[in-house]
Write a protein that holds these residues in place. Sequence first.
Motif, PDB file in Angstrom:
ATOM      1  N   ILE A   1      56.559   2.266  22.456  1.00  0.00           N
ATOM      2  CA  ILE A   1      55.597   2.881  23.370  1.00  0.00           C
ATOM      3  C   ILE A   1      54.873   1.756  24.100  1.00  0.00           C
TER       4      ILE A   1
ATOM      5  N   PHE B   1      52.574  11.783  17.836  1.00  0.00           N
ATOM      6  CA  PHE B   1      52.536  11.899  19.291  1.00  0.00           C
ATOM      7  C   PHE B   1      53.566  12.893  19.830  1.00  0.00           C
ATOM      8  N   ASN B   2      54.436  13.393  18.970  1.00  0.00           N
ATOM      9  CA  ASN B   2      55.588  14.114  19.525  1.00  0.00           C
ATOM     10  C   ASN B   2      56.113  15.269  18.681  1.00  0.00           C
TER      11      ASN B   2
ATOM     12  N   ALA C   1      48.744   5.886  24.014  1.00  0.00           N
ATOM     13  CA  ALA C   1      49.992   6.647  24.121  1.00  0.00           C
ATOM     14  C   ALA C   1      49.908   7.672  25.250  1.00  0.00           C
ATOM     15  N   HIS C   2      48.708   8.173  25.507  1.00  0.00           N
ATOM     16  CA  HIS C   2      48.493   9.105  26.603  1.00  0.00           C
ATOM     17  C   HIS C   2      48.835   8.444  27.940  1.00  0.00           C
TER      18      HIS C   2
ATOM     19  N   ALA D   1      52.641   8.297  28.155  1.00  0.00           N
ATOM     20  CA  ALA D   1      53.244   9.611  28.405  1.00  0.00           C
ATOM     21  C   ALA D   1      52.975  10.075  29.829  1.00  0.00           C
TER      22      ALA D   1
ATOM     23  N   VAL E   1      57.014  10.513  22.699  1.00  0.00           N
ATOM     24  CA  VAL E   1      55.738  11.111  23.100  1.00  0.00           C
ATOM     25  C   VAL E   1      55.959  12.477  23.728  1.00  0.00           C
TER      26      VAL E   1
ATOM     27  N   ILE F   1      49.848  15.248  23.043  1.00  0.00           N
ATOM     28  CA  ILE F   1      48.919  14.119  23.040  1.00  0.00           C
ATOM     29  C   ILE F   1      47.573  14.515  23.636  1.00  0.00           C
TER      30      ILE F   1
END
Length: 217
Positions: A25, A125-126, A171-172, A175, A188, A193
């Motif tokens: 990521i 996250f997923n 991570a946002h 994504a 992600v 998220i």
Amino acid sequence: MWFNQKIKPEDVKLKNTKFLRSNGIDVIEHLPYLDTPNFRDPEQIAKRMMVQLAIFQLHLEAPNRIIKKWIEDNELSDFLTSGEMKYLQSDYQDLPEQDQIDIYWYVEAIWTFAWIGGLHNKLTFNTGVEDSLASMTPKIEKNEPAESFIKKFKLRSRLEIFEMLDKFYRAHWFARNNDLTGKESDKVDLDIIMERREALEYTCYNEYEWDSISLDT
């Protein structure tokens, strides 16, 4: 507060940037570190979780009069947002489609609050919410009260919560950038998220009201 002295957002940023990159990521270096947190107390968080649990029952076709009464009986009315009050004024099937979608996504916040309370260790996250969530919360369909749950609700390590928020924040960005550029990654899910980050933001920053949390990256 004493626990804030142990949290250094700059260090958390560096640690999480390295962790996320090592797990595929990618995050940008100049994405800023988060503000020092000012945590809500566990009772406030548990009550917000219970309100969202109740509202989510509308998606499961529970009559709104039953949900409204459960909220009132458990003295949770003060924790309703103006939007949630509106949800309870109409039958679920008569609500605008976007309201129905918003209610559906409440389950992600409930799952996140359960993680914050140490009820499970599977905040990703997923991947979606697990069926085990039903065993962690009061059974509204059986009119189980919320009082015991609220009294027992305790936060896991505040540093752990803040580090998780920081991970979701970074991570946002990844994504959302993928979404804007047409890229894909199985690591992600943007919707997941966003919903989970909102619950983490609410927990870490006492000054944020649920319906005014910014999810900027």
